[in-house]
Write a protein that holds these residues in place. Structure first.
Motif, PDB file in Angstrom:
ATOM      1  N   GLU A 188      22.999  21.889   7.088  1.00  0.00           N
ATOM      2  CA  GLU A 188      21.934  20.945   7.455  1.00  0.00           C
ATOM      3  C   GLU A 188      20.797  21.000   6.440  1.00  0.00           C
ATOM      4  O   GLU A 188      20.267  19.964   6.026  1.00  0.00           O
ATOM      5  CB  GLU A 188      21.426  21.254   8.868  1.00  0.00           C
ATOM      6  N   VAL A 189      20.428  22.200   6.028  1.00  0.00           N
ATOM      7  CA  VAL A 189      19.356  22.365   5.042  1.00  0.00           C
ATOM      8  C   VAL A 189      19.771  21.739   3.709  1.00  0.00           C
ATOM      9  O   VAL A 189      18.983  21.017   3.094  1.00  0.00           O
ATOM     10  CB  VAL A 189      18.996  23.859   4.869  1.00  0.00           C
ATOM     11  N   VAL A 190      20.988  22.009   3.283  1.00  0.00           N
ATOM     12  CA  VAL A 190      21.478  21.437   2.021  1.00  0.00           C
ATOM     13  C   VAL A 190      21.506  19.908   2.103  1.00  0.00           C
ATOM     14  O   VAL A 190      21.062  19.208   1.186  1.00  0.00           O
ATOM     15  CB  VAL A 190      22.870  21.996   1.660  1.00  0.00           C
ATOM     16  N   ALA A 191      21.993  19.376   3.214  1.00  0.00           N
ATOM     17  CA  ALA A 191      22.059  17.926   3.392  1.00  0.00           C
ATOM     18  C   ALA A 191      20.655  17.329   3.362  1.00  0.00           C
ATOM     19  O   ALA A 191      20.444  16.258   2.779  1.00  0.00           O
ATOM     20  CB  ALA A 191      22.760  17.571   4.699  1.00  0.00           C
ATOM     21  N   GLU A 192      19.701  17.998   3.956  1.00  0.00           N
ATOM     22  CA  GLU A 192      18.327  17.517   3.971  1.00  0.00           C
ATOM     23  C   GLU A 192      17.724  17.540   2.569  1.00  0.00           C
ATOM     24  O   GLU A 192      16.984  16.637   2.184  1.00  0.00           O
ATOM     25  CB  GLU A 192      17.482  18.367   4.936  1.00  0.00           C
ATOM     26  N   CYS A 193      18.053  18.565   1.802  1.00  0.00           N
ATOM     27  CA  CYS A 193      17.550  18.667   0.422  1.00  0.00           C
ATOM     28  C   CYS A 193      18.149  17.595  -0.491  1.00  0.00           C
ATOM     29  O   CYS A 193      17.551  17.257  -1.517  1.00  0.00           O
ATOM     30  CB  CYS A 193      17.851  20.045  -0.148  1.00  0.00           C
ATOM     31  N   MET A 194      19.295  17.079  -0.130  1.00  0.00           N
ATOM     32  CA  MET A 194      19.950  16.061  -0.956  1.00  0.00           C
ATOM     33  C   MET A 194      19.253  14.703  -0.821  1.00  0.00           C
ATOM     34  O   MET A 194      19.466  13.835  -1.651  1.00  0.00           O
ATOM     35  CB  MET A 194      21.423  15.917  -0.544  1.00  0.00           C
TER      36      MET A 194
END
Length: 127
Positions: A120-126
């Motif tokens: 979720e964090v990685v997806a948000e950073c994208m």
């Protein structure tokens, strides 16, 4: 279709309170998942032949399952604070594996949550 579902989805803020409420060990989702993991592990441990889950559990037990020095009150404290039935193997084997299975299941559940949260964090950073 998946993109539409994700964009229409109403996201709840990721806070410690929301995570505990939605996915904590006492939440409905947490209890159900912990019980499913415990049942699946018990089923695999009962099988006579070797299987990957049994191998992973034995490896985990050797690396992390150092619970032999727990007192009876500590064991009972752990078992009283979990909201799932730890194991359903034969009586003798069940007693010696009760704590390792409970801790393995909790560790597995927590690891799964951390991986999902990380995604979720990685997806948000994208974005």
């Amino acid at each position: 279709m998946i993109v539409k579902a994700l964009t229409d989805c109403k996201w709840v803020p990721v806070t410690s309170e929301n995570l505990i409420t939605d996915f904590g060990h006492s939440s409905d989702a947490g209890c159900n998942m912990l019980q499913a993991l415990s049942d699946a592990l018990s089923e695999r441990l009962e099988k006579k032949n070797n299987n990957k889950i049994k191998m992973i559990f034995e490896e985990w037990k050797a690396l992390y399952g150092q619970t032999s020095n727990l007192s009876i009150s500590q064991v009972n404290g752990i078992l009283d604070n979990i909201d799932f039935k730890s194991i359903s193997l034969n009586k003798k084997k069940s007693e010696e594996l009760k704590i390792p299975v409970a801790l393995f299941v909790i560790h597995t559940y927590n690891s799964l949550l951390i991986k999902i949260l990380g995604a979720e964090v990685v997806a948000e950073c994208m974005h």
